[in-house]
Design a protein around this motif. Structure first.
Motif, PDB file in Angstrom:
ATOM      1  N   GLU A   5       0.901  -1.070  -0.014  1.00 40.84           N
ATOM      2  CA  GLU A   5       0.217  -0.147   0.019  1.00 40.84           C
ATOM      3  C   GLU A   5       0.902   1.219  -0.001  1.00 40.84           C
ATOM      4  N   GLN A   6       1.911   1.157   0.849  1.00 40.26           N
ATOM      5  CA  GLN A   6       3.026   2.589   0.598  1.00 40.26           C
ATOM      6  C   GLN A   6       3.520   2.377  -0.571  1.00 40.26           C
ATOM      7  N   LEU A   7       3.717   1.354  -1.194  1.00 39.46           N
ATOM      8  CA  LEU A   7       4.313   1.583  -2.466  1.00 39.46           C
ATOM      9  C   LEU A   7       3.811   2.122  -3.438  1.00 39.46           C
ATOM     10  N   GLU A   8       2.352   1.862  -3.222  1.00 38.60           N
ATOM     11  CA  GLU A   8       1.323   2.166  -4.256  1.00 38.60           C
ATOM     12  C   GLU A   8       1.099   3.525  -4.313  1.00 38.60           C
ATOM     13  N   GLU A   9       1.198   4.219  -2.941  1.00 40.80           N
ATOM     14  CA  GLU A   9       0.830   5.736  -2.882  1.00 40.80           C
ATOM     15  C   GLU A   9       2.011   6.435  -3.401  1.00 40.80           C
ATOM     16  N   ILE A  10       3.747   5.802  -3.333  1.00 40.61           N
ATOM     17  CA  ILE A  10       4.822   6.485  -3.546  1.00 40.61           C
ATOM     18  C   ILE A  10       4.624   6.722  -5.205  1.00 40.61           C
ATOM     19  N   LEU A  11       4.302   5.644  -5.828  1.00 40.00           N
ATOM     20  CA  LEU A  11       4.122   5.559  -7.397  1.00 40.00           C
ATOM     21  C   LEU A  11       3.016   6.504  -8.065  1.00 40.00           C
ATOM     22  N   ILE A  12       1.957   6.488  -7.203  1.00 34.63           N
ATOM     23  CA  ILE A  12       0.953   7.414  -7.822  1.00 34.63           C
ATOM     24  C   ILE A  12       1.249   8.824  -7.401  1.00 34.63           C
ATOM     25  N   MET A  13       1.882   8.926  -6.520  1.00 24.92           N
ATOM     26  CA  MET A  13       2.379  10.439  -6.127  1.00 24.92           C
ATOM     27  C   MET A  13       3.551  10.972  -7.304  1.00 24.92           C
ATOM     28  N   ALA A  14       4.196   9.990  -7.683  1.00 23.68           N
ATOM     29  CA  ALA A  14       5.224  10.156  -8.756  1.00 23.68           C
ATOM     30  C   ALA A  14       4.697  10.307 -10.068  1.00 23.68           C
ATOM     31  N   ASP A  15       3.157  10.357 -10.097  1.00 21.18           N
ATOM     32  CA  ASP A  15       2.582  10.417 -11.364  1.00 21.18           C
ATOM     33  C   ASP A  15       2.737   9.309 -12.390  1.00 21.18           C
ATOM     34  N   VAL A  16       3.165   8.039 -11.695  1.00 19.12           N
ATOM     35  CA  VAL A  16       2.983   6.940 -12.488  1.00 19.12           C
ATOM     36  C   VAL A  16       1.792   6.414 -13.043  1.00 19.12           C
ATOM     37  N   GLY A  17       0.394   6.704 -12.256  1.00 18.16           N
ATOM     38  CA  GLY A  17      -0.803   6.713 -12.826  1.00 18.16           C
ATOM     39  C   GLY A  17      -1.064   5.437 -12.031  1.00 18.16           C
ATOM     40  N   PHE A  18      -2.653   5.177 -11.996  1.00 18.51           N
ATOM     41  CA  PHE A  18      -3.492   4.255 -11.248  1.00 18.51           C
ATOM     42  C   PHE A  18      -3.138   2.907 -11.651  1.00 18.51           C
ATOM     43  N   ASN A  19      -3.324   2.738 -13.116  1.00 20.07           N
ATOM     44  CA  ASN A  19      -3.590   1.471 -13.773  1.00 20.07           C
ATOM     45  C   ASN A  19      -2.171   0.876 -13.914  1.00 20.07           C
ATOM     46  N   PRO A  20      -1.224   1.814 -14.617  1.00 19.80           N
ATOM     47  CA  PRO A  20       0.331   1.099 -14.519  1.00 19.80           C
ATOM     48  C   PRO A  20       0.611   0.758 -13.009  1.00 19.80           C
ATOM     49  N   THR A  21       0.442   1.581 -12.127  1.00 20.19           N
ATOM     50  CA  THR A  21       0.732   1.144 -10.762  1.00 20.19           C
ATOM     51  C   THR A  21       0.106  -0.017 -10.210  1.00 20.19           C
ATOM     52  N   LEU A  22      -1.201  -0.367 -10.471  1.00 16.61           N
ATOM     53  CA  LEU A  22      -1.498  -1.743  -9.970  1.00 16.61           C
ATOM     54  C   LEU A  22      -0.944  -2.801 -10.701  1.00 16.61           C
ATOM     55  N   LYS A  23      -0.682  -2.707 -12.208  1.00 17.25           N
ATOM     56  CA  LYS A  23       0.031  -3.696 -12.959  1.00 17.25           C
ATOM     57  C   LYS A  23       1.567  -4.001 -12.444  1.00 17.25           C
ATOM     58  N   LEU A  24       2.250  -2.934 -12.115  1.00 14.54           N
ATOM     59  CA  LEU A  24       3.435  -2.812 -11.598  1.00 14.54           C
ATOM     60  C   LEU A  24       3.496  -3.612 -10.472  1.00 14.54           C
ATOM     61  N   ILE A  25       2.550  -3.377  -9.477  1.00 13.47           N
ATOM     62  CA  ILE A  25       2.674  -3.967  -8.233  1.00 13.47           C
ATOM     63  C   ILE A  25       2.315  -5.312  -8.193  1.00 13.47           C
ATOM     64  N   ASP A  26       1.286  -5.916  -8.915  1.00 17.52           N
ATOM     65  CA  ASP A  26       0.880  -7.202  -9.237  1.00 17.52           C
ATOM     66  C   ASP A  26       2.153  -7.877  -9.578  1.00 17.52           C
ATOM     67  N   ASN A  27       3.047  -7.529 -10.677  1.00 19.33           N
ATOM     68  CA  ASN A  27       4.150  -8.172 -10.994  1.00 19.33           C
ATOM     69  C   ASN A  27       5.043  -8.183 -10.013  1.00 19.33           C
ATOM     70  N   LEU A  28       5.282  -7.310  -9.179  1.00 24.88           N
ATOM     71  CA  LEU A  28       6.573  -7.034  -8.118  1.00 24.88           C
ATOM     72  C   LEU A  28       5.940  -8.174  -6.992  1.00 24.88           C
ATOM     73  N   LYS A  29       4.722  -8.388  -6.645  1.00 22.59           N
ATOM     74  CA  LYS A  29       4.240  -9.181  -5.777  1.00 22.59           C
ATOM     75  C   LYS A  29       4.922 -10.656  -6.179  1.00 22.59           C
ATOM     76  N   LEU A  30       4.741 -10.988  -7.355  1.00 26.25           N
ATOM     77  CA  LEU A  30       5.041 -12.437  -7.637  1.00 26.25           C
ATOM     78  C   LEU A  30       6.761 -12.536  -7.634  1.00 26.25           C
ATOM     79  N   ARG A  31       7.357 -11.584  -8.167  1.00 30.45           N
ATOM     80  CA  ARG A  31       8.758 -11.671  -8.423  1.00 30.45           C
ATOM     81  C   ARG A  31       9.231 -11.421  -6.781  1.00 30.45           C
ATOM     82  N   ALA A  32       8.514 -10.657  -5.890  1.00 32.18           N
ATOM     83  CA  ALA A  32       9.336 -10.655  -4.415  1.00 32.18           C
ATOM     84  C   ALA A  32       9.464 -11.751  -3.701  1.00 32.18           C
TER      85      ALA A  32
END
Length: 440
Positions: free
Chosen positions: A177-204
Motif C-alpha cells: 500500500e505504501q509503495l502504491e502511494e509512492i508511485l501514484i504520487m510520482a505520477d506513474v498513474g493508477f492502472n500502471p501502478t496496479l500492474k507494476l505492483i501485481d508483477n512485483l508481488k510475484l517477483r518478490a
C-alpha cells in the motif's frame, strides 16, 4: 556524412603500424600524451597527434581529449585537427569539409567561442555523423545525462522506495500500500501502478525482505517491461514524412529543430514545414531554427490554410529530393474541435500528395505537466492515430513517473526524451536505461 562501421578496424591497423608506443590511461585528462602535444613545435604537432590517436583506446571522448588538448577557443587550430581526425578515419574529403563548414556556421549562429561551450555538442555531432551513438562511450555519456535529468524525480521516488525497503521486514499489505502511494504520487498513474505492483508481488517471492539492491533490480526489470518498443516502418518512396502534434508550450518547435539536427548529422536532407499558421511567431521561430540547423524550410504567410501549406511543402520536397519532411502543426486548445479537424485534413492532404504519408505522427508532451500530459494523449488520439511520443523537459520535473503512465496506459512507444535546451539534449529513449537511472 554516412556511416563508418569500419572505424575501429582502421584504428587497430594504424595502431599496429606504429613503432612507438604511448600509453594513455582511460578517463585521465590531461594524459601524458596530451601534455606533450601542448609543448610540441608546430611542424611536429600533426605527427604527435596522429601517434597519440593511434595508440589511444578507440573511444570518441578519448579521441576528443587528444584533439582538443591546449585549445581553448574555436579557430584554425581546431579546424586543422578535425581535418586530421577525419583523414585518419578515411572519411571522404568532401564529407569532412562539409561537416567542418556546417559546424563553423553553427558556432557563429549560436555565438559560441570557447571549447567549454560546445565540446559536448561537437562530440554529439561526431557520434551521429560517424554512427557511433551506440558505442559504449556514448551510451555511458547518455546514461549520465539521463541520470542527471531525472535528479528531481529520483530525489522523490528512489529515496522513498529506499526508505520503504529498509524499514520493512516483510512484503506485507502495508508495504504494498505504501509503495502504491509512492508511485501514484510520482505520477506513474493508477492502472500502471496496479500492474507494476501485481508483477512485483510475484517477483518478490524470489528475494528477502529488506534486500534493497535485489528489490530495486526486479523493480527496474518490471518497470522497463512496461514500455512498448517502437516498430520499424519501411518507407516505399522518400521522403519520409513526420507530422508533429501537441499543445502550445510543450517545446514542439525546438523538438522539431533537434530532430532535424539529428537527421542532418546522419546525412539526410531535411525540410522543416511551418504548418502552424495560426501564430505568426511559430512560423518565424521555426524559420530561425531551420537557418541555425542549416536545413530546408517552407511555410506561407500568417493565416494561410495549414493543409495548403503541407500540400505545397510536399510538392517542394518531392521535386528537390528531400529525405525527411518534419511538419509542425498548431496546438491551440481553446479551439480544440477545429484543431482536430485541421489535423485530420493535413493528414488527408499529405496522403493524397504522397501516398502513405505521414509515415509517423509524433505527439510532443511536456513532462512537467504530469497527469495533464495523459489527458493530452487521450485528446489527440481520438482524432489522429499517434505512433510515437516525445517527452520534453524531463530534466525539470519531479513527476518523471508520468513517462511510465503514458507508455503503459496507451501502449504508445516513447522514442525520444528532452533533457535540456541544447541540440544534444534530445536523446533516444530506452526503457531499461530509464529504469536503471531512476532507481540507481
Amino acid at each position: 556524412m554516412g556511416f563508418f562501421s569500419k572505424i575501429k578496424k582502421l584504428w587497430k591497423k594504424d595502431k599496429q603500424d606504429q613503432t612507438q608506443k604511448i600509453q594513455i590511461e582511460e578517463k585521465k585528462v590531461p594524459t601524458q600524451e596530451t601534455q606533450e602535444i601542448s609543448s610540441t613545435p608546430k611542424e611536429d604537432l600533426e605527427q604527435k597527434i596522429s601517434l597519440a590517436l593511434a595508440q589511444a583506446e578507440p573511444r570518441l571522448s578519448i579521441w576528443l581529449d587528444i584533439l582538443l588538448q591546449d585549445i581553448e577557443t574555436k579557430g584554425d587550430e581546431l579546424w586543422s585537427r578535425l581535418e586530421l581526425f577525419f583523414n585518419k578515419l578515411e572519411v571522404p574529403q568532401k564529407e569532412a569539409s562539409d561537416f567542418i563548414a556546417k559546424f563553423k556556421d553553427w558556432l557563429d549562429k549560436m555565438e559560441y567561442e570557447h571549447i567549454s561551450e560546445f565540446r559536448s555538442e561537437l562530440q554529439y555531432r561526431l557520434a551521429l555523423a560517424l554512427d557511433l551513438e551506440d558505442e559504449e562511450d556514448e551510451r555511458s555519456r547518455l546514461f549520465i545525462k539521463l541520470s542527471e535529468g531525472l535528479s528531481k524525480t529520483k530525489a522523490q521516488l528512489s529515496k522513498q522506495i529506499n526508505n520503504l525497503i529498509s524499514s520493512s521486514s516483510h512484503f506485507d499489505t502495508n508495504f504494498w500500500e505504501q509503495l502504491e502511494e509512492i508511485l501514484i504520487m510520482a505520477d506513474v498513474g493508477f492502472n500502471p501502478t496496479l500492474k507494476l505492483i501485481d508483477n512485483l508481488k510475484l517477483r518478490a517471492k524470489e528475494i528477502s525482505p529488506g534486500d534493497q539492491e535485489a528489490f530495486k533490480k526486479i523493480f527496474a526489470q518490471e518497470l522497463a517491461s512496461l514500455f512498448p518498443k517502437p516498430s520499424k516502418k519501411l518507407i516505399a518512396l522518400k521522403p519520409e514524412v513526420v507530422l508533429l502534434i501537441g499543445v502550445n508550450g510543450v517545446g514542439k518547435t525546438t523538438t522539431i529543430a533537434k530532430l532535424a539536427y539529428r537527421a542532418q548529422m546522419q546525412g539526410k536532407k531535411v525540410l522543416m514545414v511551418g504548418a502552424d499558421t495560426f501564430r505568426a511567431a511559430a512560423i518565424e521561430q521555426l524559420k530561425i531554427w531551420a537557418d541555425r540547423v542549416g536545413v530546408g524550410f517552407y511555410s506561407k504567410e500568417h493565416g494561410s490554410d495549414p493543409a495548403a501549406v503541407a500540400y505545397e511543402a510536399m510538392d517542394k520536397a518531392l521535386k528537390e529530393n528531400f529525405d525527411l519532411v518534419l511538419v509542425d502543426t498548431a496546438g491551440r486548445l481553446h479551439t480544440k474541435v477545429n484543431l482536430m479537424e485541421e489535423l485530420s485534413k493535413i493528414k488527408r492532404v499529405l496522403n493524397k500528395k504522397h501516398p502513405g504519408s505521414p509515415h509517423r505522427t509524433i505527439l510532443v508532451l511536456d513532462a512537467t505537466t504530469g497527469q495533464n500530459a495523459l489527458s493530452q494523449v487521450d485528446l489527440f488520439s481520438k482524432s489522429v492515430p499517434i505512433d510515437e511520443i516525445i517527452l520534453t523537459k524531463l530534466d525539470g520535473t519531479a513527476k518523471g513517473g508520468v513517462v511510465v503512465g503514458i507508455a503503459s496506459e496507451y501502449n504508445i512507444p516513447i522514442t525520444f526524451i528532452g533533457l535540456g535546451e541544447k541540440m544534444e539534449d534530445l536523446r533516444p529513449f530506452d526503457g531499461k536505461s530509464f529504469a536503471k537511472a531512476l532507481l540507481d
